[in-house]
Design a protein around this motif. Sequence first.
Motif, PDB file in Angstrom:
ATOM      1  N   SER A  33      80.579  -2.938  75.251  1.00  0.00           N
ATOM      2  CA  SER A  33      79.231  -2.798  75.549  1.00  0.00           C
ATOM      3  C   SER A  33      78.870  -3.270  77.073  1.00  0.00           C
ATOM      4  O   SER A  33      78.204  -2.681  77.572  1.00  0.00           O
ATOM      5  CB  SER A  33      78.411  -3.849  74.694  1.00  0.00           C
ATOM      6  OG  SER A  33      78.860  -5.112  75.010  1.00  0.00           O
ATOM      7  N   GLU A  36      79.557   0.208  78.995  1.00  0.00           N
ATOM      8  CA  GLU A  36      78.516   0.854  78.364  1.00  0.00           C
ATOM      9  C   GLU A  36      77.226   0.603  79.181  1.00  0.00           C
ATOM     10  O   GLU A  36      76.391   1.536  79.646  1.00  0.00           O
ATOM     11  CB  GLU A  36      78.291   0.992  77.113  1.00  0.00           C
ATOM     12  CG  GLU A  36      79.182   1.817  76.250  1.00  0.00           C
ATOM     13  CD  GLU A  36      79.329   1.331  74.697  1.00  0.00           C
ATOM     14  OE1 GLU A  36      79.770   2.184  73.942  1.00  0.00           O
ATOM     15  OE2 GLU A  36      78.239   0.557  74.412  1.00  0.00           O
ATOM     16  N   LYS A  37      77.153  -0.821  79.537  1.00  0.00           N
ATOM     17  CA  LYS A  37      75.788  -1.117  80.271  1.00  0.00           C
ATOM     18  C   LYS A  37      75.989  -1.062  81.667  1.00  0.00           C
ATOM     19  O   LYS A  37      74.893  -1.298  82.290  1.00  0.00           O
ATOM     20  CB  LYS A  37      75.289  -2.525  79.811  1.00  0.00           C
ATOM     21  CG  LYS A  37      74.946  -2.542  78.376  1.00  0.00           C
ATOM     22  CD  LYS A  37      74.595  -4.051  77.807  1.00  0.00           C
ATOM     23  CE  LYS A  37      74.141  -3.939  76.464  1.00  0.00           C
ATOM     24  NZ  LYS A  37      74.207  -5.471  75.957  1.00  0.00           N
ATOM     25  N   PHE A  53      72.159   3.619  78.387  1.00  0.00           N
ATOM     26  CA  PHE A  53      71.576   2.103  78.697  1.00  0.00           C
ATOM     27  C   PHE A  53      70.777   1.974  79.881  1.00  0.00           C
ATOM     28  O   PHE A  53      70.847   1.159  80.556  1.00  0.00           O
ATOM     29  CB  PHE A  53      72.930   1.237  78.575  1.00  0.00           C
ATOM     30  CG  PHE A  53      73.538   0.801  77.287  1.00  0.00           C
ATOM     31  CD1 PHE A  53      73.119  -0.036  76.476  1.00  0.00           C
ATOM     32  CD2 PHE A  53      74.621   1.878  76.803  1.00  0.00           C
ATOM     33  CE1 PHE A  53      73.662  -0.062  75.338  1.00  0.00           C
ATOM     34  CE2 PHE A  53      75.115   1.669  75.726  1.00  0.00           C
ATOM     35  CZ  PHE A  53      74.639   0.601  74.813  1.00  0.00           C
TER      36      PHE A  53
END
Length: 243
Positions: A33, A36-37, A53
């Motif tokens: 994550s 991804e962010k 995101f």
Amino acid sequence: MKKSIIRLTAFVSILLLFISLIPGKVYAQNSASMFEKNWPEWRGLQNTGATSFANTPIEFSETKNVKWKTEIPGKGHATPIVWGDQIIILTSIPTDKKPAGAEEATPEEQPQGRMPRGPKAEYIHKFVVISVDKNSGEINWQTVVREEYPEESTHDLGSWASNSPITDGENIYAYFGSRGMFCLDFKGNIKWERDFGQMEKVMSFGEGSSPAISKDKIFVQWDHQGESFLYAIDKETGKDAWI
């Protein structure tokens, strides 16, 4: 020789595409994550230029949907990367110093019927890694990793800082082609550096390939008129894992 270079280029392109599609290709010490962010490499995590995101405006101008604006010294076309609150940018800044014995900068000769490409550099350049605060636009730090004369030419619309950096969330790996690769921490300190030599380019638009990371290795495509390689280097030391 020419066929060998073409085969090598095709092999490298397929390999780098394969690497880019490996799930969790970067390291387990940072959760998926987090990657991804953030924006850890050229064109984003999956090299698509897209992310799920972000709340990106579909309209903007000099005054509309602009939170801040910061002038960056020099000229660089490397894709910025983002990790946490830091935006990492590469740039090349001309100094007022000329290399000894330098001739007047002129465009390279081109085959008949083609427009001339960009001239060679006139001055010695500083090659710089810059950290910009994502929230305010203020410059956190600037690190000059190399100061030298770029022997290769580039395009009028290009720059000598076109190779995009990459991060594993622990360090920044700034690649400047013939200037080398530099591993920095997120405070701008150089941890190691690696010199690959000078690329041989004919009628060149400049250098621009970007590195890729998989697990504990960084992959560098060294494709030019001379003997070409795919380097796999250890991310902790910058030394060859294999070629």
